[in-house]
Design a protein around this motif. Structure first.
Motif, PDB file in Angstrom:
ATOM      1  N   LEU A 154      82.785  95.793  30.943  1.00 61.83           N
ATOM      2  CA  LEU A 154      81.734  96.378  30.112  1.00 61.83           C
ATOM      3  C   LEU A 154      80.709  95.343  29.655  1.00 61.83           C
ATOM      4  O   LEU A 154      79.569  95.701  29.338  1.00 61.83           O
ATOM      5  CB  LEU A 154      82.353  97.047  28.878  1.00 61.83           C
ATOM      6  CG  LEU A 154      83.145  98.339  29.107  1.00 61.83           C
ATOM      7  CD1 LEU A 154      83.788  98.792  27.799  1.00 61.83           C
ATOM      8  CD2 LEU A 154      82.237  99.431  29.670  1.00 61.83           C
ATOM      9  N   THR A 189      78.666  97.865  15.320  1.00 61.04           N
ATOM     10  CA  THR A 189      79.973  98.130  15.943  1.00 61.04           C
ATOM     11  C   THR A 189      81.104  98.062  14.916  1.00 61.04           C
ATOM     12  O   THR A 189      82.097  98.781  15.044  1.00 61.04           O
ATOM     13  CB  THR A 189      80.254  97.154  17.095  1.00 61.04           C
ATOM     14  OG1 THR A 189      80.139  95.800  16.628  1.00 61.04           O
ATOM     15  CG2 THR A 189      79.278  97.378  18.236  1.00 61.04           C
ATOM     16  N   SER A 214      80.138 108.235  18.589  1.00 55.80           N
ATOM     17  CA  SER A 214      80.202 106.905  19.205  1.00 55.80           C
ATOM     18  C   SER A 214      78.968 106.656  20.070  1.00 55.80           C
ATOM     19  O   SER A 214      78.485 105.521  20.167  1.00 55.80           O
ATOM     20  CB  SER A 214      81.478 106.759  20.036  1.00 55.80           C
ATOM     21  OG  SER A 214      81.540 107.758  21.036  1.00 55.80           O
ATOM     22  N   ALA A 264      79.514 107.113  26.086  1.00 56.44           N
ATOM     23  CA  ALA A 264      80.542 107.206  25.059  1.00 56.44           C
ATOM     24  C   ALA A 264      81.253 108.561  25.132  1.00 56.44           C
ATOM     25  O   ALA A 264      80.664 109.559  25.553  1.00 56.44           O
ATOM     26  CB  ALA A 264      79.922 107.014  23.673  1.00 56.44           C
ATOM     27  N   MET A 303      84.725 104.262  17.310  1.00 60.50           N
ATOM     28  CA  MET A 303      84.527 103.305  18.394  1.00 60.50           C
ATOM     29  C   MET A 303      85.777 102.453  18.529  1.00 60.50           C
ATOM     30  O   MET A 303      86.330 101.971  17.532  1.00 60.50           O
ATOM     31  CB  MET A 303      83.305 102.412  18.111  1.00 60.50           C
ATOM     32  CG  MET A 303      82.882 101.536  19.270  1.00 60.50           C
ATOM     33  SD  MET A 303      81.342 100.651  18.902  1.00 60.50           S
ATOM     34  CE  MET A 303      80.849 100.146  20.551  1.00 60.50           C
ATOM     35  N   ARG A 304      86.242 102.271  19.751  1.00 56.84           N
ATOM     36  CA  ARG A 304      87.431 101.451  19.977  1.00 56.84           C
ATOM     37  C   ARG A 304      87.090  99.978  19.759  1.00 56.84           C
ATOM     38  O   ARG A 304      85.993  99.524  20.076  1.00 56.84           O
ATOM     39  CB  ARG A 304      87.946 101.647  21.405  1.00 56.84           C
ATOM     40  CG  ARG A 304      88.459 103.058  21.684  1.00 56.84           C
ATOM     41  CD  ARG A 304      89.039 103.143  23.083  1.00 56.84           C
ATOM     42  NE  ARG A 304      88.054 102.751  24.105  1.00 56.84           N
ATOM     43  CZ  ARG A 304      88.322 102.696  25.404  1.00 56.84           C
ATOM     44  NH1 ARG A 304      89.544 102.990  25.836  1.00 56.84           N
ATOM     45  NH2 ARG A 304      87.374 102.346  26.263  1.00 56.84           N
ATOM     46  N   SER A 313      88.162  97.451  21.331  1.00 58.05           N
ATOM     47  CA  SER A 313      87.917  96.767  22.601  1.00 58.05           C
ATOM     48  C   SER A 313      86.476  96.981  23.066  1.00 58.05           C
ATOM     49  O   SER A 313      85.829  96.059  23.576  1.00 58.05           O
ATOM     50  CB  SER A 313      88.896  97.256  23.668  1.00 58.05           C
ATOM     51  OG  SER A 313      88.786  98.662  23.845  1.00 58.05           O
ATOM     52  N   ASP A 314      85.955  98.206  22.895  1.00 60.03           N
ATOM     53  CA  ASP A 314      84.567  98.475  23.261  1.00 60.03           C
ATOM     54  C   ASP A 314      83.609  97.688  22.370  1.00 60.03           C
ATOM     55  O   ASP A 314      82.577  97.181  22.835  1.00 60.03           O
ATOM     56  CB  ASP A 314      84.264  99.967  23.146  1.00 60.03           C
ATOM     57  CG  ASP A 314      85.029 100.796  24.169  1.00 60.03           C
ATOM     58  OD1 ASP A 314      85.481 100.214  25.178  1.00 60.03           O
ATOM     59  OD2 ASP A 314      85.183 102.018  23.956  1.00 60.03           O
ATOM     60  N   THR A 358      87.651  96.440  30.011  1.00 56.69           N
ATOM     61  CA  THR A 358      86.854  95.988  28.867  1.00 56.69           C
ATOM     62  C   THR A 358      85.940  94.841  29.268  1.00 56.69           C
ATOM     63  O   THR A 358      84.759  94.798  28.892  1.00 56.69           O
ATOM     64  CB  THR A 358      87.775  95.547  27.719  1.00 56.69           C
ATOM     65  OG1 THR A 358      88.599  96.643  27.323  1.00 56.69           O
ATOM     66  CG2 THR A 358      86.969  95.071  26.521  1.00 56.69           C
TER      67      THR A 358
END
Length: 401
Positions: free
Chosen positions: A302, A349, A114, A109, A358-359, A361-362, A299
């Motif tokens: 991941l 999340t 994060s 991260a 935290m994004r 997308s993540d 993404t």
């Protein structure tokens, strides 16, 4: 037709279709039923067919389902069987998971905040999710089931405590005060359940078991709502309240007549697994942001990474801390079950996205990996363990592990 009602109808249809589909596919391979509930939810959701949307009515029922899922997790845990070795090994395994998970989180991260979110999410195990799988496979009450229950109990309870202490925006000292207050409430409930004779409660439960009164079920629902309300007032995650309610009710109803215990359990399973819990899994599929996941190759990449990290963070410690004398198949099965995660990943999340650490997308990638873990790891665990249909006797199970 109103969109909310059409979505509710689709949820009901998916809930009805999932058991025969699981039975049909299960003749070739033991696929957990939650797989069909989640996948069919994605299929009818806005990012595929667009027949269903995540609205307030269905989402509210879904949250009741999530609470019932954690209630049943607490209700199913037999602490007398897990005390000592199983729980001690599970705690050691989770401690190893924290070191691995937080280390990986800080490595992957961009910020420490994060990284902590990713690390805590990696230490979770979805006991409530694998509980139906263990039951349907006849593995509850076996030595393998005891090991998985211990790992799952710690893998759900400990991350919730970590969320309360480090992820709710309050200082850890302040959060500890509220957590201690909730622990006092839960402890008082457990004390009363253990020490009381409950003659009147048991008489009413027996008298209304086959009538419209259904006192036992109503008492369970009242306590569940009370414990969830207590968590809301104290700012503690509601899943902790649901879990504690399940523990209290197990003590209350498992300390008397075995026949009563069996009948009450059957009714709770009917309410939970027959109605509320499937709504949670189906709604999870409907609400999943598939477009955010598939719009970027980075993404998407991941997802398998997080899927492997679940195995590394939860599976490896569980494999290493399995009971002495465990076969390789048993160790692999426990590791695969331990690596299954979803509900707490969604909660953790979401906190990260809401706090801007935290994004989205993540978060979608991590939730996607959690969904894949539910789809893959219990299935692989069943294949590895042989998908036993009839539980062993208690003495045989104890001797084998």
């Amino acid at each position: 037709m109103d969109r909310s009602l059409s979505t509710l109808l689709l949820v009901a249809l998916i809930a009805v279709l999932s058991p025969p589909l699981a039975d049909l596919v299960g003749r070739a391979a033991p696929v957990p039923m939650v797989v069909f509930e989640i996948v069919l939810g994605i299929l009818v959701g806005p990012d595929v067919l667009g027949w269903a949307v995540q609205d307030d009515l269905v989402h509210t029922l879904s949250q009741f389902g999530l609470a019932m899922l954690f209630f049943m997790a607490g209700y199913e845990i037999d602490f007398d069987r897990l005390r000592g070795g199983p729980l001690a090994r599970a705690v050691r395994g989770w401690a190893m998971s924290v070191v691995i998970g937080v280390g990986l989180g800080l490595l992957l991260a961009p910020t420490a905040d994060s990284g902590a979110i990713v690390g805590i999410a990696l230490t979770t195990t979805a006991l409530g999710t694998i509980l139906p799988v263990l039951r349907d496979a006849g593995q509850l009450g076996t030595a393998l089931g005891d090991a998985v229950m211990a790992v799952g109990a710690v893998g759900e309870f400990a991350p919730i405590v970590a969320m309360t202490l480090f992820l709710d925006g309050r200082r850890p000292g302040e959060a500890m005060i509220y957590l201690t207050a909730f622990a006092a409430i839960a402890g008082a409930g457990i004390f009363l359940a253990v020490r009381g004779r409950h003659t009147t409660l048991n008489r009413l439960a027996d008298a209304t078991m086959e009538t419209s009164g259904q006192f036992a079920v109503r008492l369970v629902m009242a306590l569940l709502m009370a414990m969830v309300a207590a968590t809301a007032v104290l700012g503690v995650d509601m899943l902790l309240g649901a879990f504690a309610a399940g523990v209290i009710m197990r003590i209350l109803f498992h300390s008397g007549n075995p026949e009563r215990t069996e009948r009450v359990t059957a009714k709770l399973e009917a309410v939970g697994f027959g109605f509320l819990i499937p709504v949670f899994f189906i709604d999870t599929g409907i609400g999943y942001d598939l477009k955010a996941l598939t719009s970027d190759w980075g993404t998407l990449a991941l997802v398998p990474l997080f899927l492997v990290l679940f195995l590394l963070t939860r599976g490896l410690p569980s494999f290493l801390t399995a009971p002495r004398g465990s076969t390789g198949r048993e160790r692999r099965a426990v590791a695969l079950y331990a690596s299954t995660a979803l509900p707490l990943i969604v909660a953790i999340t979401s906190i990260g996205v809401d706090r801007g650490t935290m994004r989205s997308s993540d978060a979608a990638a991590m939730v996607g990996a959690g969904m894949l873990s539910v789809l893959l790891y219990p299935f692989l665990a069943l294949r590895t363990s042989g998908a036993v249909r009839t539980p062993q006797g208690r003495e045989e199970a104890a001797e084998s592990w």
